[in-house]
Design a protein around this motif. Structure first.
Motif, short mmCIF file in Angstrom:
data_model
loop_
_atom_site.label_atom_id
_atom_site.label_comp_id
_atom_site.label_asym_id
_atom_site.label_seq_id
_atom_site.Cartn_x
_atom_site.Cartn_y
_atom_site.Cartn_z
N PHE A 86 9.75 0.90 5.67
CA PHE A 86 10.52 0.46 4.20
C PHE A 86 11.60 1.38 3.89
N VAL A 87 12.32 2.07 4.87
CA VAL A 87 13.36 2.80 4.30
C VAL A 87 14.49 1.73 4.15
N PRO A 88 15.46 1.80 3.14
CA PRO A 88 16.52 0.81 3.03
C PRO A 88 17.49 0.73 4.10
N ARG A 89 17.57 -0.34 4.58
CA ARG A 89 18.62 -0.45 5.85
C ARG A 89 19.87 -0.02 5.37
N PRO A 90 20.49 -0.40 4.18
CA PRO A 90 21.88 0.05 3.84
C PRO A 90 22.01 1.77 4.13
N LEU A 91 21.19 2.31 3.49
CA LEU A 91 20.79 3.79 3.62
C LEU A 91 21.13 4.34 5.03
N LEU A 92 20.37 3.67 5.92
CA LEU A 92 20.40 3.91 7.40
C LEU A 92 21.60 3.65 8.10
N SER A 93 22.46 2.47 7.66
CA SER A 93 23.53 2.02 8.26
C SER A 93 24.80 3.06 7.81
N LEU A 94 24.49 3.49 6.38
CA LEU A 94 25.55 4.40 5.93
C LEU A 94 25.44 5.57 6.99
N ALA A 95 24.17 6.08 7.10
CA ALA A 95 24.04 7.38 8.01
C ALA A 95 24.54 7.05 9.26
N ALA A 96 24.55 6.00 10.06
CA ALA A 96 24.99 5.68 11.42
C ALA A 96 26.43 5.57 11.16
N GLY A 97 27.15 5.07 10.36
CA GLY A 97 28.50 5.22 10.37
C GLY A 97 29.13 6.60 10.07
N ALA A 98 28.41 7.45 9.35
CA ALA A 98 28.89 8.77 9.10
C ALA A 98 28.65 9.65 10.22
N LEU A 99 27.66 9.53 11.09
CA LEU A 99 27.29 10.41 12.01
C LEU A 99 27.88 9.93 13.36
N PHE A 100 28.03 8.54 13.78
CA PHE A 100 28.93 8.31 15.01
C PHE A 100 30.08 7.28 14.92
N GLY A 101 30.46 7.15 13.71
CA GLY A 101 31.83 6.33 13.48
C GLY A 101 31.45 4.65 13.47
N SER A 102 32.42 4.07 13.40
CA SER A 102 32.40 2.64 13.10
C SER A 102 31.64 1.75 14.36
N ALA A 103 32.24 2.16 15.40
CA ALA A 103 31.95 1.46 16.64
C ALA A 103 30.41 1.72 17.17
N GLY A 105 28.26 3.43 15.63
CA GLY A 105 27.38 3.58 14.40
C GLY A 105 26.91 2.17 14.39
N LEU A 106 27.81 1.17 14.44
CA LEU A 106 27.55 -0.14 14.43
C LEU A 106 26.50 -0.73 15.49
N LEU A 107 26.80 -0.07 16.81
CA LEU A 107 25.97 -0.47 18.00
C LEU A 107 24.39 -0.05 17.54
N ALA A 108 24.33 1.30 17.13
CA ALA A 108 23.18 1.78 16.87
C ALA A 108 22.26 1.11 15.74
N ALA A 109 23.28 0.77 14.50
CA ALA A 109 22.41 0.17 13.55
C ALA A 109 21.84 -1.32 13.86
N VAL A 110 22.42 -2.09 14.47
CA VAL A 110 22.27 -3.47 14.91
C VAL A 110 21.26 -3.23 16.10
N ALA A 111 21.21 -2.39 16.81
CA ALA A 111 20.05 -2.25 17.97
C ALA A 111 18.80 -1.54 17.09
N GLY A 112 19.06 -0.79 16.19
CA GLY A 112 17.83 -0.58 15.28
C GLY A 112 17.22 -1.54 14.55
N SER A 113 18.24 -2.19 13.88
CA SER A 113 17.53 -3.39 13.02
C SER A 113 16.70 -4.45 14.00
N VAL A 114 17.31 -4.81 15.17
CA VAL A 114 16.48 -5.51 15.98
C VAL A 114 15.25 -4.74 16.15
N LEU A 115 15.09 -3.83 16.45
CA LEU A 115 13.86 -2.89 17.20
C LEU A 115 12.99 -3.01 15.82
N GLY A 116 13.54 -2.66 14.76
CA GLY A 116 12.39 -2.52 13.58
C GLY A 116 11.95 -3.91 13.34
#
Length: 242
Positions: A86-103, A105-116
């Motif tokens: 139940f951690v909000p996905r927008p917060l996790l996606s912001l963290a993905a972009g801040a840590l890994f950049g756009s490309a 970060g998007l790959l990690a966020a989408v893969a994490g979304s599918v896994l979750g």
């Protein structure tokens, strides 16, 4: 003189009652026992989030001992587990972009979304569906169940593209229905890209709040949020009139 009176047939021996171990095993496999286990698992996941506070990644950064592809994979796994908890996905996606950049970060966020989504769907499908499906009564619940069961991919795409539907709620509704795994995961992977990309780009450009990419991403987030609020408000009034 022979006795012609028929003799009664012997009664069959009564079947032995199941032992205590068998009765306990059946009770553990009952729908409501599995549902109680589901509640316990989700409660433990939520408690773990409150205890470890994964949102600190936004302030503290990623552990320096992990880098490159390994860091992206580990973050995607952590993203998926946090989404289940139940951690909000927008917060996790912001963290993905801040840590890994756009490309990346998007790959990690989408893969994490599918896994979750996969973990949430599996938990509810195996532990909660048996107890919750008999509760699907009423016209609206029956209609929603039929839509998800018969038009799984199209319905899930609409839920993923609409920013007003909570990620976890869509997962659980799909799992309670008879939607198949493949359409659910495919629609999740495709449908989460637009809004996830906006948050990832906003996170990657947070240090330059006047840059065009940051302004476009935040504008997209605001516009989709307003559109979701307007649609929800109109649907609320329509439901009141019916």
């Amino acid at each position: 003189m022979l006795d012609t009176v028929p003799r009664p047939l012997p009664r069959p021996a009564p079947e032995p009652s199941p032992g205590l171990a068998v009765r306990c095993f059946r009770a553990l496999l009952s729908p409501w026992s599995r549902f109680a286990l589901l509640v316990a698992v989700l409660g433990a996941a939520g408690a773990a989030v409150l205890l470890y506070e994964p949102q600190k990644l936004l302030a503290d950064g990623w552990p320096p001992q992990f880098s490159g592809a390994t860091a992206v994979v580990l973050f995607a796994v952590a993203y998926g587990l946090c989404a289940v908890a139940f951690v909000p996905r927008p917060l996790l996606s912001l963290a993905a972009g801040a840590l890994f950049g756009s490309a990346f970060g998007l790959l990690a966020a989408v893969a994490g979304s599918v896994l979750g989504a996969w973990i949430s769907f599996g938990l509810v499908r195996f532990l909660g569906q048996g107890a919750l499906r008999p509760l699907l009564r009423g016209r609206w619940l029956t209609a929603a169940d039929g839509q998800l069961s018969k038009h799984g991919f199209r319905s899930m795409m609409a839920l993923r593209l609409f920013p007003g539907v909570p990620f976890a709620a869509a997962n659980y509704c799909a799992a309670v229905s008879r939607m198949r795994w493949a359409p659910f995961l495919l629609a999740t992977g495709i449908g989460t890209i637009p809004n996830t990309a906006a948050y990832v780009i906003a996170g990657s450009e947070a240090s330059s709040p006047t840059s065009p990419m940051f302004l476009i991403a935040t504008g997209f987030i605001v516009l989709t949020g307003v559109a979701a609020a307007v649609v929800a408000w109109r649907q609320r009034h329509r439901l009141r009139r019916r």
